[in-house]
Design a protein around this motif. Structure first.
Motif, mmCIF file in Angstrom:
data_model
loop_
_atom_site.group_PDB
_atom_site.id
_atom_site.type_symbol
_atom_site.label_atom_id
_atom_site.label_comp_id
_atom_site.label_asym_id
_atom_site.label_seq_id
_atom_site.Cartn_x
_atom_site.Cartn_y
_atom_site.Cartn_z
ATOM 1 N N ASP A 7 0.683 -1.165 -0.048
ATOM 2 C CA ASP A 7 -0.003 -0.086 0.115
ATOM 3 C C ASP A 7 0.856 1.237 -0.085
ATOM 4 O O ASP A 7 1.883 1.452 1.010
ATOM 5 C CB ASP A 7 -0.690 -0.138 1.424
ATOM 6 C CG ASP A 7 -2.003 1.058 1.274
ATOM 7 O OD1 ASP A 7 -2.442 1.368 0.029
ATOM 8 O OD2 ASP A 7 -2.552 1.340 2.091
ATOM 9 N N ASP A 21 -1.477 0.751 -5.165
ATOM 10 C CA ASP A 21 -0.624 -0.469 -4.491
ATOM 11 C C ASP A 21 0.127 -1.029 -5.589
ATOM 12 O O ASP A 21 0.158 -0.949 -6.836
ATOM 13 C CB ASP A 21 -1.801 -1.627 -4.539
ATOM 14 C CG ASP A 21 -2.458 -1.274 -3.140
ATOM 15 O OD1 ASP A 21 -2.234 -0.479 -2.292
ATOM 16 O OD2 ASP A 21 -3.659 -2.020 -2.930
ATOM 17 N N CYS A 58 0.817 -5.034 2.765
ATOM 18 C CA CYS A 58 -0.463 -4.762 3.333
ATOM 19 C C CYS A 58 -0.862 -6.330 3.496
ATOM 20 O O CYS A 58 -1.355 -6.721 4.647
ATOM 21 C CB CYS A 58 -1.082 -4.033 2.124
ATOM 22 S SG CYS A 58 -2.986 -4.068 2.751
#
Length: 87
Positions: A7, A21, A58
Motif C-alpha cells: 500500500d 498499490d 499490506c
C-alpha cells in the motif's frame, strides 16, 4: 500465483496525494519501493519521495491473469486508486 501487495501513498509534484498499490511476486519491500519509483518516473513524478514511510506491505492474495501477465513481463503491477493519472 500469489502476489504481495504494498500500500503506497505519495505526494505528487503539485501537492496532491496519489494512492496506489504495488503488486509483486516477491514479498520484498526494497523491490516494491524500486518498482514504485520506476512507475513514478514513467509518469514524470521523478521527485516524489518513496520509502518505507510511504510504501508498506499490506497483504498477500491470488492474482487475476492480467496482473500475473504484467508481473511476469515487468516484475510488478501498479493498481491505481486515488489521485493517480489515467493510463
Amino acid at each position: 500465483m500469489e502476489i504481495h501487495v504494498f500500500d503506497t501513498y505519495v505526494t505528487a509534484s503539485d501537492g496532491h496525494t496519489m494512492h496506489f498499490d504495488v503488486f509483486t511476486s516477491e514479498n520484498d519491500l526494497k523491490k516494491a519501493i524500486g518498482y514504485a519509483k520506476k512507475w513514478l518516473d514513467s509518469i514524470n513524478e521523478t521527485d516524489a519521495q518513496v520509502s518505507s514511510n510511504e510504501c508498506r506491505f499490506c497483504h498477500s492474495q491470488n492474482a487475476p491473469t492480467n496482473v500475473i501477465d504484467d508481473i511476469r513481463q515487468h516484475g510488478f503491477y501498479i493498481y491505481k486508486m486515488e489521485g493517480c493519472p489515467e493510463a
